[in-house]
Write a protein that holds these residues in place. Structure first.
Motif, PDB file in Angstrom:
ATOM      1  N   THR A  25      -1.899   3.978  -5.859  1.00 47.25           N
ATOM      2  CA  THR A  25      -2.510   3.458  -4.640  1.00 47.25           C
ATOM      3  C   THR A  25      -2.137   4.335  -3.452  1.00 47.25           C
ATOM      4  O   THR A  25      -2.994   4.715  -2.647  1.00 47.25           O
ATOM      5  CB  THR A  25      -2.052   2.010  -4.379  1.00 47.25           C
ATOM      6  N   MET A  26      -0.863   4.658  -3.328  1.00 45.10           N
ATOM      7  CA  MET A  26      -0.412   5.486  -2.215  1.00 45.10           C
ATOM      8  C   MET A  26      -0.990   6.893  -2.298  1.00 45.10           C
ATOM      9  O   MET A  26      -1.340   7.493  -1.277  1.00 45.10           O
ATOM     10  CB  MET A  26       1.117   5.548  -2.168  1.00 45.10           C
ATOM     11  N   GLN A  27      -1.125   7.429  -3.494  1.00 46.20           N
ATOM     12  CA  GLN A  27      -1.686   8.772  -3.650  1.00 46.20           C
ATOM     13  C   GLN A  27      -3.141   8.797  -3.181  1.00 46.20           C
ATOM     14  O   GLN A  27      -3.578   9.761  -2.555  1.00 46.20           O
ATOM     15  CB  GLN A  27      -1.549   9.241  -5.089  1.00 46.20           C
ATOM     16  N   SER A  28      -3.880   7.718  -3.464  1.00 42.58           N
ATOM     17  CA  SER A  28      -5.282   7.688  -3.017  1.00 42.58           C
ATOM     18  C   SER A  28      -5.369   7.584  -1.496  1.00 42.58           C
ATOM     19  O   SER A  28      -6.249   8.190  -0.883  1.00 42.58           O
ATOM     20  CB  SER A  28      -6.046   6.545  -3.690  1.00 42.58           C
ATOM     21  N   VAL A  29      -4.463   6.853  -0.869  1.00 40.71           N
ATOM     22  CA  VAL A  29      -4.448   6.754   0.595  1.00 40.71           C
ATOM     23  C   VAL A  29      -4.068   8.099   1.205  1.00 40.71           C
ATOM     24  O   VAL A  29      -4.667   8.548   2.183  1.00 40.71           O
ATOM     25  CB  VAL A  29      -3.474   5.647   1.065  1.00 40.71           C
ATOM     26  N   MET A  30      -3.081   8.778   0.616  1.00 34.17           N
ATOM     27  CA  MET A  30      -2.662  10.085   1.129  1.00 34.17           C
ATOM     28  C   MET A  30      -3.767  11.122   0.959  1.00 34.17           C
ATOM     29  O   MET A  30      -3.812  12.118   1.682  1.00 34.17           O
ATOM     30  CB  MET A  30      -1.367  10.543   0.449  1.00 34.17           C
ATOM     31  N   ALA A  31      -4.670  10.879   0.016  1.00 38.18           N
ATOM     32  CA  ALA A  31      -5.808  11.771  -0.184  1.00 38.18           C
ATOM     33  C   ALA A  31      -6.955  11.451   0.774  1.00 38.18           C
ATOM     34  O   ALA A  31      -7.997  12.095   0.730  1.00 38.18           O
ATOM     35  CB  ALA A  31      -6.297  11.686  -1.633  1.00 38.18           C
ATOM     36  N   GLY A  32      -6.766  10.436   1.635  1.00 38.37           N
ATOM     37  CA  GLY A  32      -7.772  10.131   2.650  1.00 38.37           C
ATOM     38  C   GLY A  32      -8.654   8.940   2.349  1.00 38.37           C
ATOM     39  O   GLY A  32      -9.580   8.654   3.105  1.00 38.37           O
ATOM     40  N   ARG A  33      -8.381   8.208   1.292  1.00 36.19           N
ATOM     41  CA  ARG A  33      -9.219   7.041   0.967  1.00 36.19           C
ATOM     42  C   ARG A  33      -8.848   5.852   1.851  1.00 36.19           C
ATOM     43  O   ARG A  33      -7.788   5.813   2.473  1.00 36.19           O
ATOM     44  CB  ARG A  33      -9.073   6.702  -0.506  1.00 36.19           C
ATOM     45  N   ASP A  34      -9.706   4.857   1.863  1.00 35.71           N
ATOM     46  CA  ASP A  34      -9.539   3.665   2.700  1.00 35.71           C
ATOM     47  C   ASP A  34      -8.280   2.891   2.301  1.00 35.71           C
ATOM     48  O   ASP A  34      -8.081   2.576   1.128  1.00 35.71           O
ATOM     49  CB  ASP A  34     -10.773   2.774   2.564  1.00 35.71           C
ATOM     50  N   SER A  36      -7.462  -0.138   3.759  1.00 36.08           N
ATOM     51  CA  SER A  36      -7.589  -1.528   4.204  1.00 36.08           C
ATOM     52  C   SER A  36      -7.444  -2.549   3.076  1.00 36.08           C
ATOM     53  O   SER A  36      -7.146  -3.715   3.334  1.00 36.08           O
ATOM     54  CB  SER A  36      -8.918  -1.744   4.922  1.00 36.08           C
ATOM     55  N   SER A  37      -7.612  -2.138   1.839  1.00 30.98           N
ATOM     56  CA  SER A  37      -7.510  -3.095   0.731  1.00 30.98           C
ATOM     57  C   SER A  37      -6.114  -3.158   0.121  1.00 30.98           C
ATOM     58  O   SER A  37      -5.879  -3.901  -0.820  1.00 30.98           O
ATOM     59  CB  SER A  37      -8.521  -2.739  -0.363  1.00 30.98           C
ATOM     60  N   ILE A  38      -5.169  -2.405   0.661  1.00 32.87           N
ATOM     61  CA  ILE A  38      -3.815  -2.371   0.100  1.00 32.87           C
ATOM     62  C   ILE A  38      -2.984  -3.503   0.693  1.00 32.87           C
ATOM     63  O   ILE A  38      -2.911  -3.668   1.910  1.00 32.87           O
ATOM     64  CB  ILE A  38      -3.124  -1.029   0.392  1.00 32.87           C
ATOM     65  N   SER A  39      -2.375  -4.284  -0.183  1.00 32.10           N
ATOM     66  CA  SER A  39      -1.481  -5.357   0.250  1.00 32.10           C
ATOM     67  C   SER A  39      -0.049  -4.852   0.214  1.00 32.10           C
ATOM     68  O   SER A  39       0.414  -4.367  -0.817  1.00 32.10           O
ATOM     69  CB  SER A  39      -1.600  -6.572  -0.664  1.00 32.10           C
ATOM     70  N   ILE A  40       0.634  -4.934   1.340  1.00 32.33           N
ATOM     71  CA  ILE A  40       2.032  -4.537   1.412  1.00 32.33           C
ATOM     72  C   ILE A  40       2.835  -5.743   1.854  1.00 32.33           C
ATOM     73  O   ILE A  40       2.522  -6.375   2.857  1.00 32.33           O
ATOM     74  CB  ILE A  40       2.238  -3.363   2.391  1.00 32.33           C
ATOM     75  N   LEU A  41       3.858  -6.091   1.067  1.00 34.12           N
ATOM     76  CA  LEU A  41       4.743  -7.208   1.390  1.00 34.12           C
ATOM     77  C   LEU A  41       6.119  -6.651   1.761  1.00 34.12           C
ATOM     78  O   LEU A  41       6.976  -6.468   0.904  1.00 34.12           O
ATOM     79  CB  LEU A  41       4.852  -8.167   0.196  1.00 34.12           C
ATOM     80  N   PRO A  42       6.341  -6.372   3.041  1.00 35.67           N
ATOM     81  CA  PRO A  42       7.623  -5.790   3.431  1.00 35.67           C
ATOM     82  C   PRO A  42       8.764  -6.798   3.378  1.00 35.67           C
ATOM     83  O   PRO A  42       8.568  -7.992   3.582  1.00 35.67           O
ATOM     84  CB  PRO A  42       7.382  -5.314   4.862  1.00 35.67           C
ATOM     85  N   SER A  43       9.930  -6.303   3.084  1.00 37.78           N
ATOM     86  CA  SER A  43      11.172  -7.067   3.120  1.00 37.78           C
ATOM     87  C   SER A  43      12.185  -6.206   3.857  1.00 37.78           C
ATOM     88  O   SER A  43      11.998  -5.001   3.995  1.00 37.78           O
ATOM     89  CB  SER A  43      11.675  -7.369   1.706  1.00 37.78           C
ATOM     90  N   GLY A  44      13.258  -6.815   4.300  1.00 39.21           N
ATOM     91  CA  GLY A  44      14.245  -6.000   4.974  1.00 39.21           C
ATOM     92  C   GLY A  44      15.378  -6.800   5.552  1.00 39.21           C
ATOM     93  O   GLY A  44      15.505  -8.001   5.320  1.00 39.21           O
ATOM     94  N   PHE A  45      16.218  -6.093   6.312  1.00 35.66           N
ATOM     95  CA  PHE A  45      17.331  -6.766   6.961  1.00 35.66           C
ATOM     96  C   PHE A  45      17.626  -6.102   8.294  1.00 35.66           C
ATOM     97  O   PHE A  45      17.257  -4.956   8.550  1.00 35.66           O
ATOM     98  CB  PHE A  45      18.573  -6.780   6.075  1.00 35.66           C
ATOM     99  N   SER A  46      18.276  -6.872   9.159  1.00 39.22           N
ATOM    100  CA  SER A  46      18.662  -6.401  10.473  1.00 39.22           C
ATOM    101  C   SER A  46      20.081  -6.874  10.759  1.00 39.22           C
ATOM    102  O   SER A  46      20.452  -7.992  10.385  1.00 39.22           O
ATOM    103  CB  SER A  46      17.696  -6.958  11.521  1.00 39.22           C
ATOM    104  N   ILE A  47      20.882  -6.021  11.383  1.00 40.46           N
ATOM    105  CA  ILE A  47      22.246  -6.376  11.776  1.00 40.46           C
ATOM    106  C   ILE A  47      22.317  -6.249  13.290  1.00 40.46           C
ATOM    107  O   ILE A  47      22.013  -5.187  13.843  1.00 40.46           O
ATOM    108  CB  ILE A  47      23.284  -5.453  11.115  1.00 40.46           C
TER     109      ILE A  47
END
Length: 120
Positions: A25-34, A36-47
């Protein structure tokens, strides 16, 4: 799977946010494809500092034996998709609860290990 990550540190906070994304999926986006259909569920932490100088640190470093007079807050956030529910109001199954519990426990352990810290 690839890990997309961003981090920042300044005098007010340290933050790490990441998300797993399929490599194809990321390779297709880096190649210039759309993207908008990629779902990203970020997680993380803050101190963040707690702002109360008289309170001992919540997490202290043993590696360099430093001592500070103020404490800190650790905030962890996850976004998780489960297959147990068809609607937002449905309850999680026991397998999903155990999986989330393991994820939170291992994440907290890895943060403390990475910072060479332990509870005082």
């Amino acid at each position: 799977m690839w890990m997309v990550q961003d981090s920042c540190t300044n005098r007010y906070e340290s933050m790490v946010v990441c998300a797993r994304v399929a490599a194809t999926t990321m390779q297709s986006v880096m190649a210039g494809r759309d993207s908008s259909s990629i779902s990203i569920l970020p997680s993380g932490f803050s101190i963040l500092p707690d702002g109360i100088e008289s309170r001992p640190l919540v997490i202290t470093s043993k590696a360099d034996k430093q001592s500070w007079e103020n404490g800190s807050f650790l905030t962890v956030g996850f976004q998780i998709l489960t297959s147990d529910s068809d609607s937002p109001a449905s309850e999680l199954g026991m397998e999903s609860v155990e999986s989330v519990n393991t994820l939170i426990s291992s994440t907290l352990h890895n943060i403390k290990t990475g910072l060479q810290c332990e509870d005082e």
